[in-house]
Design a protein around this motif. Structure first.
Motif: not given
Lengths: 265, 265
Positions: A95-117
């Motif tokens: 997945g990409g950035l949420p609409p309107g977001s510029r926080d690519i580091d945050g999106a990458r952390r979210q991906v790692a967290d989701a995979i862990a879950e």
């Protein structure tokens, strides 16, 4: 031919029963599936059709899109579907950035967290979560993981049977570190996909791929690299192309086999 | 405003004298030039026009295309033109794969060899060869150097005053190693350019850029990173966009200044 697999998205307008029959008739041993056409035909019905035909399901596309609402339920369902279809490879596009977001580091952390879950559920179902880095031209809107190195940074936190990576030639060929990263990936390579790079890219850049051999990617060199890393699994031809989709399914399958044999095998 | 520079390609249809007058009227201290419109106006005439207006020429685009015939003569001429225009920054775009080639490693070696051959001439002219990595979606047809890391691998073989790098936010924002590479670059950062990333990309992907602030790039973070690396030079707004090009030059300049002040400075 024993490693060849035909991803059904390559002949998008070929209905599943025809694609399965076409693969059998052509002596193709494996097929890669997508969730939407499988759901359209019926999950258990598709599983039976393919099993009865003697085809291996080499992968299921796709889970992921972890930066969108509802990712947990959708991915748990995708894991179940992979298990039902008898494949151990669920391809994840982050997945990409949420609409309107510029926080690519945050999106990458979210991906790692989701995979862990999701990892314990995947382990329980006997399914490998196969993280697919997409080409950086998709970083904003489809996949914030853009290199094999990034995918491995996440995958290496888990058992290799539970979280692996997809090496798709189209997405990684440009990377000057790709051969080092393939060697690093080793047993974590859960899938290897091929198609070719041609220009100009079309609007939206999604449907600009070409059949193996029609572009500039060193496909055989990449196949030899994944082999040298220890990968012995299928080689899936997966092409998204308006031109290819306009051709009859069987013709596309034959061209995929020919491209594979001449430029990849 | 003291670091702002307006790249003339941002208002492509604005003739050079109007662009120069517009910059002066808007209190803009610097302008980035392209060789073709400069040649169309006349090289020495352009140099005089800009010098008389009191504008700094912050860069000249572009040399490079080292995988095409005639690269040596074309680049020697580009070095001379940069010197004549009074800029120390000649932007180099490496070029893509030769037609029909799949040898990306060979193309990359050719780029490094060409830069080595040009470096003494650049040093003699007081011009820095500024290697610009382009986004990997251009790897095949425009630039086989796709990351700041690759550009630095070449630049580091030379004196920093002779060979440097361009950090263009559009080309590098997706790279998870970009902040480490900017820190590594240090005094080799010869130019910093900004625009923004929006989707969907248009056919050919060249003209899909947006004004600073209209997309998803962390422009201020990147500007702070180049500053932290020691860069004190101009910040050039460079946008290729059919939509922006359709607007009057002065309006585009004002929007560029506003985008810079609100999202970069």
């Amino acid at each position: 031919m024993e490693r060849f697999s035909f991803n059904q998205a390559t002949a998008r307008h070929w209905a599943l029963p025809e694609a399965v029959a076409g693969c059998v008739a052509a002596g193709v041993p494996g097929i890669g599936l997508w969730r939407e056409p499988v759901a359209g035909y019926g999950l258990t019905r598709a599983a039976k059709l393919i099993r009865d035909a003697g085809l291996d399901v080499t992968s299921l596309c796709r889970g992921g899109f972890f930066t969108a609402d509802g990712w947990r339920e959708k991915n748990l369902r995708a894991i179940e579907e992979a298990a039902t279809l008898g494949t151990s490879v669920l391809v994840l596009v982050s997945g990409g950035l949420p609409p309107g977001s510029r926080d690519i580091d945050g999106a990458r952390r979210q991906v790692a967290d989701a995979i862990a879950e999701l990892a314990p559920y995947a382990a329980g179902a006997g399914v490998t979560l196969a993280i697919e880095p997409l080409h950086p031209m998709f970083s904003a809107d489809r996949c914030v993981l853009s290199t094999l190195g990034q995918a491995l940074d996440i995958a290496e936190r888990f058992d290799p049977g539970v979280v692996g990576v997809v090496v798709d030639a189209y997405h990684v060929w440009w990377d000057d570190t790709v051969y080092a990263q393939i060697a690093r990936a080793g047993e974590r390579i859960a899938a290897f996909q091929v198609c070719d790079w041609v220009t100009p890219l079309p609007e939206g850049v999604l449907l600009g791929r070409a059949l193996p051999g029609d572009g500039c990617i060193e496909l055989r060199r990449l196949r030899e690299a994944v082999d040298a890393a220890g990968y012995t699994g299928p080689v899936e031809v997966e092409v998204f192309s308006a031109d290819v989709w306009a051709r009859p399914g069987r013709e596309v399958l034959d061209a995929s086999v020919a491209g594979y044999l001449h430029h990849v095998a």
